[in-house]
Design a protein around this motif. Structure first.
Motif, PDB file in Angstrom:
ATOM      1  N   ALA A  95       0.833  -1.204   0.000  1.00 29.47           N
ATOM      2  CA  ALA A  95       0.000   0.000   0.000  1.00 29.47           C
ATOM      3  C   ALA A  95       0.862   1.245   0.000  1.00 29.47           C
ATOM      4  N   PHE A  96       1.899   1.238   0.854  1.00 25.82           N
ATOM      5  CA  PHE A  96       2.678   2.464   0.991  1.00 25.82           C
ATOM      6  C   PHE A  96       3.675   2.673  -0.149  1.00 25.82           C
ATOM      7  N   TYR A  97       4.363   1.599  -0.553  1.00 30.98           N
ATOM      8  CA  TYR A  97       5.446   1.776  -1.530  1.00 30.98           C
ATOM      9  C   TYR A  97       5.004   1.564  -2.974  1.00 30.98           C
ATOM     10  N   VAL A  98       3.872   0.914  -3.198  1.00 30.27           N
ATOM     11  CA  VAL A  98       3.472   0.650  -4.583  1.00 30.27           C
ATOM     12  C   VAL A  98       2.162   1.361  -4.937  1.00 30.27           C
ATOM     13  N   LEU A  99       1.114   1.097  -4.140  1.00 31.07           N
ATOM     14  CA  LEU A  99      -0.196   1.665  -4.489  1.00 31.07           C
ATOM     15  C   LEU A  99      -0.212   3.185  -4.373  1.00 31.07           C
ATOM     16  N   LEU A 100       0.322   3.704  -3.261  1.00 30.71           N
ATOM     17  CA  LEU A 100       0.286   5.146  -3.050  1.00 30.71           C
ATOM     18  C   LEU A 100       1.049   5.898  -4.157  1.00 30.71           C
ATOM     19  N   PRO A 101       2.322   5.542  -4.430  1.00 34.20           N
ATOM     20  CA  PRO A 101       3.013   6.243  -5.521  1.00 34.20           C
ATOM     21  C   PRO A 101       2.267   6.105  -6.853  1.00 34.20           C
ATOM     22  N   ALA A 102       1.740   4.910  -7.123  1.00 30.57           N
ATOM     23  CA  ALA A 102       1.029   4.714  -8.391  1.00 30.57           C
ATOM     24  C   ALA A 102      -0.203   5.620  -8.455  1.00 30.57           C
TER      25      ALA A 102
END
Lengths: 346, 245
Positions: A96-103
């Motif tokens: 959630a923090f490193y992949v979804l949020l930046p995306a």
């Protein structure tokens, strides 16, 4: 040199000094909590300022690639660590923090860029693009070396600085850019013309400092950061994870850098590598303040701003020289008066 | 009774730290266990390794789970707490902030009313309440020890480890501290007490171990140890002399 000129130089000095003060606080915070001398602090400024200008031009800022790519790399580290520790429960939060949020932020920027929203909305998007870079950088470059010496961490900082400037050149190009001002208004204060932009810079800096002060004195997490800075062993014993405080201090540093970048974008032409010099002046401010006290660092940074503005009037070719020379007497004085502290070993 | 803590063949060999050679011990749930021994025997090292502050080999089982690879903060979250010899307070923060941070793990895991325990801590240490706004760095030695204890108690320990709690303190303060240890035992907190002050430690403890040059050389009930000639000779010297006089 008449009074008008003096007041104009003071105004200029204070609005630059306010930004240096923010950066000085960020550098001090990161150093106190993680012992990292955070050379790439300036890159947040350049990334934020250039992203803002590109959004204004209706283009997708290259920051999205750094953000998504960095996020994926950080996630890879985390996944590897979680697998080794057989802690699969951590994975959803990591993703959630490193992949979804930046995306999500990247998609938002991509959707918003051609629509040329209001400058304030664009500034918020820029914060969204730049702030997560702080914890991501910490995860990739610093957390694996958390117990290394100050010198090793400094060398890592240099490497991160060059990597980020290189990426900046790749994604923003070598051209200098300047964004539109938040307001073109000017008003007279006595005999001097004050631009709304410089008032905004000072106000925003004061607001951010106030918010930081509240965070550090009122919230448990703010206190946990201060606790880590004063006593690392004590912090571990009450259960403050070193990674959490490191990540949090980098988040704040990136936030401060991004705000500074948004603030300077309309008053200076920013190149992909301008951030370094701005960050360095914040660093000089922090050193003038003794690299220990936050209020002194802010005052030192303000002094740097004023010194710079006056020396650019009197001897504009030497303005950087004068500013950086100012640290020499301070360093001499400090090395004569303070006890020498051995680099701590753990 | 169940063993809350089981240390099996623990070894620490780490740069400047005094080594530990295959030390084993048990702490039963609800009991007070003391480790006595001379300076430099590895007592602090033992606690550091149990807490996960130092790398070690061998097994540490706590509350039925192996602790290898579990970081210090997760051990704190499970109720394993250490009051270190050097106290390790946050000198530039107020007394109350030090106590609040003691509950950091509990707040982080969503325990909203953790701060209510402040009242209980202040009831136990009225002196800390008087000094709540003062910076921890300005406290006297006895107050610092109380703050260190209070901070650890804010974490709601199930096993509290105390490293030389009486070191450098006035006799009156030492008595207070030992009253508190006895109180905590009645409240069901298990305690691992490391002491040079063997007499005080053996009075409050159920069991004891003697640690010398990194090895457990003697173990037994506190009464057995207190009656052991070698313990009397080396650690209760004064008592032996006065008994002989």
């Amino acid at each position: 040199m008449n009074l008008d000129t003096v007041l104009w130089l003071v105004q200029d000095g204070i609005s630059n000094g306010a930004i240096y003060a923010l950066l000085a606080l960020a550098l001090l915070l990161v150093f106190a909590v993680t012992r990292v001398i955070f050379v790439p602090q300036g890159e947040f400024i350049a990334y934020a300022a250039l992203s803002l200008t590109m959004l204004q031009a209706g283009q997708l800022p290259g920051t999205v690639y750094v953000l998504v790519g960095g996020g994926l790399l950080a996630a890879a580290y985390e996944i590897a660590a979680a697998l080794r520790a057989r802690a699969g429960a951590r994975l959803p939060r990591v993703l959630a923090f490193y992949v979804l949020l930046p995306a999500a932020i990247a998609v938002l920027a991509w959707w918003a860029a051609p629509r040329k929203f209001d400058l304030w909305v664009q500034a918020l998007i820029v914060l969204g693009l730049v702030v997560p870079l702080g914890p991501i950088l910490y995860r990739i470059a610093y957390q694996p070396l958390a117990n290394a010496s100050v010198v090793v961490l400094f060398i890592v900082s240099m490497a991160v600085h060059y990597a980020l400037t290189g990426l900046g050149l790749l994604f923003f190009g070598g051209e200098g850019l300047r964004s539109a001002a938040f307001s073109d208004a000017q008003f007279k204060l006595g005999v001097v013309n004050v631009t709304a932009q410089s008032v905004l810079v000072v106000l925003a800096s004061v607001l951010v400092m106030l918010a930081l002060w509240l965070f550090f004195t009122r919230s448990l997490y703010g206190k946990a950061l201060r606790a880590t800075a004063v006593n690392r062993v004590g912090a571990r014993l009450v259960g403050i994870p070193a990674e959490l405080s490191g990540s949090l201090s980098f988040l704040l540093a990136a936030f401060i850098g991004a705000v500074s970048g948004v603030l300077v974008a309309p008053i200076a032409t920013i190149y992909y590598d301008t951030g370094f010099l701005i960050g360095l002046k914040g660093f000089v401010g922090a050193i003038l303040g003794g690299m220990a006290s936050y209020p002194l660092a802010a005052l030192g940074a303000l002094a740097v701003g004023l010194l710079e503005s006056f020396s650019s009037f009197w001897a504009s070719a030497f303005k950087e020289t004068i500013v950086f020379t100012a640290i020499i007497p301070v360093l001499v004085w400090r090395s004569l008066t303070s006890r020498h502290v051995e680099d701590e070993e753990e | 009774m169940n063993a809350l803590l089981e240390v099996d063949a623990l070894r620490v060999f780490y740069r400047k730290v005094e080594g530990l050679h295959r030390a084993s011990l048990r702490v039963e749930e609800g009991s007070v266990v003391t480790v006595i021994g001379p300076n430099g025997a590895g007592k602090t090292t033992l606690l550091g390794a149990i807490m996960g502050l130092l790398p070690s080999s061998g097994a540490v089982r706590y509350a039925g789970a192996e602790l290898a690879g579990v970081p210090t903060e997760a051990r704190v979250a499970r109720g394993l707490c250490l009051v270190p010899e050097r106290r390790e307070l946050f000198g530039e923060l107020s007394v109350e902030d030090n106590l609040r941070l003691g509950a950091f793990q509990r707040v982080r895991h969503g325990e909203r009313d953790a701060m209510r325990d402040l009242a209980a801590i202040y009831a136990r240490f009225p002196r800390l309440e008087e000094r709540r706004a003062q910076l921890a760095g300005t406290l006297s030695g006895g107050e610092r020890q109380m703050l260190a204890l209070g901070r650890a108690l804010m974490a709601k320990p199930r096993l509290l480890m105390l490293d030389e709690p009486s070191l450098g303190l006035a006799p009156r303060v030492v008595r207070d501290i030992y009253h508190i240890i006895a109180d905590l035992k009645r409240a069901g907190v298990s305690i691992l007490l490391v002491e040079q002050n063997a007499r005080a430690a053996l009075q409050v403890a159920d069991r004891g171990y003697v640690l010398e040059t990194g090895q457990i050389t003697l173990e037994g009930s506190a009464a057995e140890l207190a009656a052991n000639p070698r313990v009397i000779e080396s650690y209760l010297g004064l008592a032996a002399r006065s008994a002989g006089a």
